[in-house]
Design a protein around this motif. Structure first.
Motif, PDB file in Angstrom:
ATOM      1  N   ILE A  75      48.249 -17.757 -15.048  1.00  0.00           N
ATOM      2  CA  ILE A  75      47.132 -18.820 -15.057  1.00  0.00           C
ATOM      3  C   ILE A  75      47.830 -20.008 -14.378  1.00  0.00           C
ATOM      4  N   PRO A  76      47.221 -20.376 -13.099  1.00  0.00           N
ATOM      5  CA  PRO A  76      47.835 -21.375 -12.144  1.00  0.00           C
ATOM      6  C   PRO A  76      47.769 -22.725 -13.062  1.00  0.00           C
ATOM      7  N   PRO A  77      49.127 -23.677 -13.094  1.00  0.00           N
ATOM      8  CA  PRO A  77      48.956 -24.924 -13.519  1.00  0.00           C
ATOM      9  C   PRO A  77      48.078 -25.699 -12.717  1.00  0.00           C
ATOM     10  N   ARG A  78      47.809 -27.024 -13.181  1.00  0.00           N
ATOM     11  CA  ARG A  78      46.775 -27.961 -12.795  1.00  0.00           C
ATOM     12  C   ARG A  78      47.779 -28.760 -11.202  1.00  0.00           C
ATOM     13  N   ASP A  79      48.660 -28.915 -11.556  1.00  0.00           N
ATOM     14  CA  ASP A  79      49.423 -29.994 -10.308  1.00  0.00           C
ATOM     15  C   ASP A  79      50.062 -28.803  -9.219  1.00  0.00           C
ATOM     16  N   PHE A  80      50.628 -27.879  -9.556  1.00  0.00           N
ATOM     17  CA  PHE A  80      51.257 -26.903  -8.400  1.00  0.00           C
ATOM     18  C   PHE A  80      50.878 -25.508  -8.499  1.00  0.00           C
ATOM     19  N   PHE A  81      50.594 -25.045  -7.408  1.00  0.00           N
ATOM     20  CA  PHE A  81      50.678 -23.440  -7.575  1.00  0.00           C
ATOM     21  C   PHE A  81      50.906 -23.166  -6.064  1.00  0.00           C
ATOM     22  N   ARG A  82      51.924 -22.651  -5.635  1.00  0.00           N
ATOM     23  CA  ARG A  82      52.466 -22.382  -4.338  1.00  0.00           C
ATOM     24  C   ARG A  82      52.022 -23.543  -3.390  1.00  0.00           C
TER      25      ARG A  82
END
Length: 566
Positions: A75-82
């Motif tokens: 579940i990708p975090p709101r601030d950073f994802f790759r």
């Protein structure tokens, strides 16, 4: 007083990443990330795709009411994802996550004509069981009880739902444990027991990569049935499993294209066997589920739903009165599903009837086209047509005389197929045209077929079943009397992956085929995607100019401008 529109942003962060913007329940912009970054199957961070959607619609992130996201294993975090995300540091808009197969299912129902239906999702690997239960609480009862006896990580492999017009109710969900990738023998790339995983494995075995598993379907007609008699799939307690006894016979993996060509007959026979095994498994799985939970309408999505040969057999099997095959069935469609989930399930808004189009890209202005042309002026000459009929007549005559055309019109298609907005077009019956395009324009394997784009009302004249197939996702067979005129769009076994073209949402392409028909007596043109091997389909005028320059294409048409090489 004008009411502010409701905007929902769907974002898919798996491989084949994409973003979709809904405006009051209808798609207003949609783009696959690869079209922007020019990296095939690009996924992960969603900033580029989201910015494209916001800029095209002329809105800010603050105008969006809800964001719905889906990845695969996390579940990708709101601030950073790759990388940093656009939402970093903002509390609004609200961001919610949904599970992988649920996104596939909503992508199908949102774009389908049905108000209620069943939905089948089949792919290589969906959400892990723990993530699914976290995101879809109180839905254990649709999962086979023996799934919970396995201790290692398991992921979705096929899911069957009912859509009641608003909500998606899971009827039967199956999971599979992950493969042991340390094993020396053939292993599936993700889950042990998925149809999609098996197909990807054989594609890797035959071609030495998994870049384009659809190539296997193109190779299979060159093989013979019955060379191998191994059964790959079995059903135990209504659950699909993959047997082990076929694995040892695959002992000659390809180590590159030269090796593949030297052993072409062997790999073609393997492809034929694998394709037939997949067709049987798909039909068996869907028949089993629809027998348990009958409904007149069926939607079908997930990566396996791009198999046009299996799809045609499914349609002919009468498992449902009406079947809708999702055009963006693989992970590029996740963003669509996210957006429609937000509208239908989260905001509880009524489903809007789609207009059948799959073309949701940006429209490039006359000024943008001419600005891009400035760089190429010394090498290319331009003809501007002010009247569309003149442009169509010019283009149809070029096709008649054996010219190949790069055809760039309006907003790009969403999904893996070029449907007349970003296409390469040619005469379907001109001698050696298929080989010419594969060798000098597409730079790809010579066995790969091209599609016939046919006027919808003429499809039964040229093809045996004559089925409606607007998204190039079903095969048919060319009638014997038309084999000569359609030799470049008919495959080795007489099959053709047909696109039926309708004036309602594809007017310029329809009118071009009509103009060609009036000149040639053939209501069909060869249509393939405007790209070369390993490259995403072109998105911008500049990319179209670059590809025109470096290939043997004869004519480039961008909107009402024609470009020719000096």
């Amino acid at each position: 007083m004008n009411k502010k529109p409701i905007y929902i942003l769907g974002t898919g962060l798996s491989h084949n990443g994409s973003a979709v913007l809904l405006k009051d329940g209808q798609i207003c912009v949609a783009i696959e990330k690869e079209r922007i970054t020019r990296i095939k199957h690009d996924g992960g961070n969603d900033t580029a795709a989201i910015q494209y959607c916001l800029e095209t619609e002329g809105i800010q992130l603050s105008d969006v009411d809800l964001i719905v996201q889906c990845e695969n294993f996390e579940i990708p975090p709101r601030d950073f994802f790759r990388g940093e995300r656009l939402f970093k540091g903002n509390e609004v808009p609200k961001l919610i996550s949904i599970s992988h197969h649920l996104a596939h299912a909503y992508s199908a129902v949102g774009t389908s004509p049905f108000t209620s239906c069943n939905v089948m999702v089949i792919d290589g690997c969906g959400s892990p069981l723990e993530q699914y239960l976290l995101l879809d609480q109180n839905q254990k009862e649709s999962i086979a009880s023996d799934v919970f006896n396995v201790v290692q990580m398991q992921c979705e492999k096929d899911s069957f739902y009912h859509f009641d017009g608003q909500n998606m109710i899971p009827l039967f969900k199956d999971f599979s444990e992950m493969s042991d990738l340390s094993s020396s023998e053939i292993t599936l790339p993700t889950t042990k027991h998925s149809i999609g995983g098996f197909y990807a494995t054989i594609s890797n075995y035959v071609f030495g990569n998994m870049d384009d598993v659809g190539k296997l379907m193109g190779l299979a007609p060159y093989g013979k049935s019955g060379v191998y008699d191994y059964e790959v799939f079995e059903f135990i307690n209504d659950r699909l499993f993959i047997k082990e006894d076929w694995k040892p016979f695959l002992d000659t993996p390809s180590n590159g294209y030269t090796f593949f060509k030297e052993h072409f007959e062997y790999y073609a026979n393997v492809a034929k066997w694998a394709q037939e095994q997949v067709e049987k498994a798909v039909l068996q799985c869907i028949k089993l589920r629809t027998k348990q939970f009958p409904h007149e309408n069926l939607c079908y999505s997930g990566g396996v739903a791009l198999n046009a040969v299996a799809n045609a057999k499914l349609e002919d099997s009468n498992v449902a009165q009406s079947i809708y095959f999702e055009p963006a069935a693989s992970d590029n469609g996740l963003a669509l599903g996210c957006a429609f989930y937000g509208w239908l399930s989260y905001l509880k808004q009524p489903k809007k009837q789609p207009n059948s189009s799959t073309c949701f890209g940006k429209h490039y202005s006359k000024e943008t086209i001419l600005h891009a042309y400035e760089e190429y002026k010394p090498e290319l000459k331009m003809i501007a047509f002010f009247e569309e009929p003149e442009l169509l007549q010019y283009s149809a005559e070029a096709l008649l005389h054996g010219k190949t055309i790069g055809w760039f019109q309006s907003g790009s298609e969403f999904g893996p197929r070029a449907l007349g907005r970003r296409s390469i077009l040619a005469h379907p019956g001109r001698e050696n045209m298929k080989n010419h395009i594969n060798a000098t324009i597409k730079f790809r394997e010579d066995f790969r077929p091209f599609a016939p784009a046919v006027l919808q009302e003429k499809v039964q004249d040229y093809f045996e079943v004559g089925r409606k197939s607007p998204y190039m996702i079903l095969v048919d067979r060319t009638k014997k009397e038309h084999l000569k005129n359609l030799k470049n769009v008919t495959h080795k076994d007489g099959s053709a992956r047909v696109q039926t073209v309708e004036a309602s949402w594809n007017p310029k392409f329809y009118n071009l085929i009509q103009a060609f028909y009036e000149l040639s007596g053939i209501a069909v043109v060869l249509n393939t995607s405007f790209n070369k091997k390993g490259m995403p389909i072109v998105e911008t005028p500049k990319e179209a100019f670059d590809l025109f320059k470096e290939t043997a294409l004869d004519v480039l048409v961008i909107e009402n401008f024609v470009f020719l090489k000096n």
